[in-house]
Enzyme design. Sequence first.
Site, PDB file in Angstrom:
ATOM      1  N   ILE A   1      -3.177  -3.307   7.155  1.00  0.00           N
ATOM      2  CA  ILE A   1      -2.223  -2.703   5.923  1.00  0.00           C
ATOM      3  C   ILE A   1      -0.983  -2.054   6.786  1.00  0.00           C
ATOM      4  O   ILE A   1      -0.698  -1.124   6.981  1.00  0.00           O
ATOM      5  CB  ILE A   1      -2.104  -1.454   4.863  1.00  0.00           C
ATOM      6  CG1 ILE A   1      -3.267  -0.998   5.491  1.00  0.00           C
ATOM      7  CG2 ILE A   1      -2.623  -3.025   3.952  1.00  0.00           C
ATOM      8  CD1 ILE A   1      -3.240   0.127   4.470  1.00  0.00           C
TER       9      ILE A   1
ATOM     10  N   ARG B   1       9.294  -7.150  12.592  1.00  0.00           N
ATOM     11  CA  ARG B   1       8.738  -6.857  13.384  1.00  0.00           C
ATOM     12  C   ARG B   1       7.914  -7.204  11.877  1.00  0.00           C
ATOM     13  O   ARG B   1       6.078  -7.712  12.097  1.00  0.00           O
ATOM     14  CB  ARG B   1       8.365  -5.259  13.352  1.00  0.00           C
ATOM     15  CG  ARG B   1       8.420  -4.953  14.654  1.00  0.00           C
ATOM     16  CD  ARG B   1       8.210  -3.738  15.041  1.00  0.00           C
ATOM     17  NE  ARG B   1       8.639  -3.471  16.642  1.00  0.00           N
ATOM     18  CZ  ARG B   1       9.089  -2.112  16.752  1.00  0.00           C
ATOM     19  NH1 ARG B   1       9.119  -1.709  15.876  1.00  0.00           N
ATOM     20  NH2 ARG B   1       9.143  -2.247  18.343  1.00  0.00           N
TER      21      ARG B   1
ATOM     22  N   ASP C   1       0.525  -1.066   0.000  1.00  0.00           N
ATOM     23  CA  ASP C   1       0.053   0.008  -0.163  1.00  0.00           C
ATOM     24  C   ASP C   1       1.258   0.897  -0.394  1.00  0.00           C
ATOM     25  O   ASP C   1       1.179   1.667   1.155  1.00  0.00           O
ATOM     26  CB  ASP C   1      -0.446  -0.005   1.189  1.00  0.00           C
ATOM     27  CG  ASP C   1      -1.721   1.578   1.350  1.00  0.00           C
ATOM     28  OD1 ASP C   1      -2.858   1.424   0.634  1.00  0.00           O
ATOM     29  OD2 ASP C   1      -1.632   2.109   1.859  1.00  0.00           O
TER      30      ASP C   1
ATOM     31  N   TYR D   1       3.086   9.205  -0.129  1.00  0.00           N
ATOM     32  CA  TYR D   1       4.585   9.261  -0.126  1.00  0.00           C
ATOM     33  C   TYR D   1       5.799   9.464  -0.908  1.00  0.00           C
ATOM     34  O   TYR D   1       6.782   8.957   0.128  1.00  0.00           O
ATOM     35  CB  TYR D   1       3.800   7.619   0.113  1.00  0.00           C
ATOM     36  CG  TYR D   1       2.948   7.402   1.212  1.00  0.00           C
ATOM     37  CD1 TYR D   1       1.629   7.963   2.044  1.00  0.00           C
ATOM     38  CD2 TYR D   1       2.473   5.779   0.780  1.00  0.00           C
ATOM     39  CE1 TYR D   1       0.757   7.738   2.210  1.00  0.00           C
ATOM     40  CE2 TYR D   1       1.011   5.438   1.845  1.00  0.00           C
ATOM     41  CZ  TYR D   1       0.766   6.992   2.259  1.00  0.00           C
ATOM     42  OH  TYR D   1      -0.862   6.347   3.019  1.00  0.00           O
TER      43      TYR D   1
ATOM     44  N   LYS E   1      -2.448   5.929  -4.503  1.00  0.00           N
ATOM     45  CA  LYS E   1      -4.246   7.160  -3.738  1.00  0.00           C
ATOM     46  C   LYS E   1      -3.723   8.579  -4.560  1.00  0.00           C
ATOM     47  O   LYS E   1      -1.815   8.373  -4.995  1.00  0.00           O
ATOM     48  CB  LYS E   1      -4.100   6.687  -2.443  1.00  0.00           C
ATOM     49  CG  LYS E   1      -3.869   5.739  -1.820  1.00  0.00           C
ATOM     50  CD  LYS E   1      -3.869   6.397  -0.418  1.00  0.00           C
ATOM     51  CE  LYS E   1      -3.580   4.525   0.754  1.00  0.00           C
ATOM     52  NZ  LYS E   1      -2.099   4.891   0.774  1.00  0.00           N
TER      53      LYS E   1
ATOM     54  N   VAL F   1       9.670  -0.728   9.314  1.00  0.00           N
ATOM     55  CA  VAL F   1      10.537  -0.816   8.753  1.00  0.00           C
ATOM     56  C   VAL F   1      12.064  -2.072   9.026  1.00  0.00           C
ATOM     57  O   VAL F   1      12.544  -1.995   8.292  1.00  0.00           O
ATOM     58  CB  VAL F   1      11.490   0.342   8.736  1.00  0.00           C
ATOM     59  CG1 VAL F   1      10.553   1.787   7.780  1.00  0.00           C
ATOM     60  CG2 VAL F   1      12.131   1.281  10.097  1.00  0.00           C
TER      61      VAL F   1
ATOM     62  N   HIS G   1      -7.840   9.309  -1.541  1.00  0.00           N
ATOM     63  CA  HIS G   1      -6.969   9.499  -0.307  1.00  0.00           C
ATOM     64  C   HIS G   1      -7.465  10.171   0.531  1.00  0.00           C
ATOM     65  O   HIS G   1      -7.252   9.897   1.713  1.00  0.00           O
ATOM     66  CB  HIS G   1      -5.832  10.057  -1.172  1.00  0.00           C
ATOM     67  CG  HIS G   1      -4.701   9.901   0.230  1.00  0.00           C
ATOM     68  ND1 HIS G   1      -3.082   9.592   0.021  1.00  0.00           N
ATOM     69  CD2 HIS G   1      -4.621   9.095   1.491  1.00  0.00           C
ATOM     70  CE1 HIS G   1      -2.894   9.518   0.557  1.00  0.00           C
ATOM     71  NE2 HIS G   1      -3.242   9.042   2.020  1.00  0.00           N
TER      72      HIS G   1
ATOM     73  N   ASN H   1       4.362  -9.634  12.186  1.00  0.00           N
ATOM     74  CA  ASN H   1       3.141  -8.666  11.715  1.00  0.00           C
ATOM     75  C   ASN H   1       2.210 -10.216  10.781  1.00  0.00           C
ATOM     76  O   ASN H   1       1.459  -9.716  10.409  1.00  0.00           O
ATOM     77  CB  ASN H   1       3.004  -7.552  11.657  1.00  0.00           C
ATOM     78  CG  ASN H   1       3.771  -6.464  12.332  1.00  0.00           C
ATOM     79  OD1 ASN H   1       3.554  -6.433  13.643  1.00  0.00           O
ATOM     80  ND2 ASN H   1       4.115  -5.352  11.929  1.00  0.00           N
TER      81      ASN H   1
END
Length: 276
Positions: free
Chosen positions: A229, A237, A46, A51, A76, A233, A109, A241
């Site tokens: 989502i 993790r 995503d 971004y 988006k 970094v 967005h 997740n």
Amino acid sequence: MSVVPAIELNSGASIPQLGFGVFQVDPAATKAVVLDALEVGYRHIDTAAGYANETAVGEAIAESGISRSDLFITTKQRPADQANALSGDAIKSSLDKLGLPFIDLYLIHWPTPARGLYVESWHALERFAEQGLTRSIGVSNFLPEHLDRIAVESATLPAVNQIELHPQLQQRDVEERCLRAGIRVEAWSPIARGALVDTPEVDAIAAKYGKTVAQVTLRWHLEHGRIIIPRTVRKARMVENFALFDFALDPDEVAVLDALESGKRVGPDPATNNNI
Ligand SMILES: NC(=O)c1ccc[n+]([C@@H]2O[C@H](COP(=O)([O-])OP(=O)(O)OC[C@H]3O[C@@H](n4cnc5c(N)ncnc54)[C@H](OP(=O)(O)O)[C@@H]3O)[C@@H](O)[C@H]2O)c1
């Protein structure tokens, strides 16, 4: 076959229920981060024009060698591009940066209601889907009144509404409005940007399953049927997740997290977020 369930959208396409977000991931680091996520097993990424890391996402996709048909890519439309949405310049720029012939899911967005352009923008997205530039179209941060206008003034409904949703801010009115219309809910900031409320009851659930509070929270979303989502970094993790499919919460445990609603946002309020 992936362990991640596929959720069917009203477009006929299906979306992996667990994806990987790259908001605020430094463009210079994004390629390596996305390559790590793909290696861990994420196939749904995503991003957003806003971004500023679509190019790096595209580079990771190209370098990964993963077949396009095994990937699900969301991007988006920036609010500033709503005025010129019909030109198609914004979606073509995103496709160009991502290095893709089509997007899987293209979202408005933010509604930025003061601009008064989101319905017109939606009609542009309908045209992009007809042209094959995107397989599915949706919205983000839309409140019931914005969805109502789309429903009355358009031929199609969004496949997805991507909204801020975590135990502290559950937006039940928005979720109910979406589910009634067959619009799938996608939770952004699903772990409240790392600021989850840690209660003894949630800790006890985590201990029972040998999971972390973040994993229990992500599993809670899955039990509600939402698309999620999470972003990180850190590769450890990413693995954490992703490890959500070897346990399940029972209804009493789901209710423990349902009871954490406090109305606390981590992001802007869509009703007033106009200056972006
Ligand atoms: N449509 C929209 O308007 C909108 C708005 C915001 C976000 N989004 C999308 O939703 C995605 C997710 O939302 P988000 O990035 O705001 O927040 P999030 O995924 O809820 O949280 C990300 C934060 O949590 C930390 N974290 C990740 N996994 C963790 C774990 N297992 N334990 C403890 N901390 C953990 C991360 O830190 P580290 O990186 O240091 O691990 C990062 O600071 C975004 O990346 C973006 O794609 C959309």
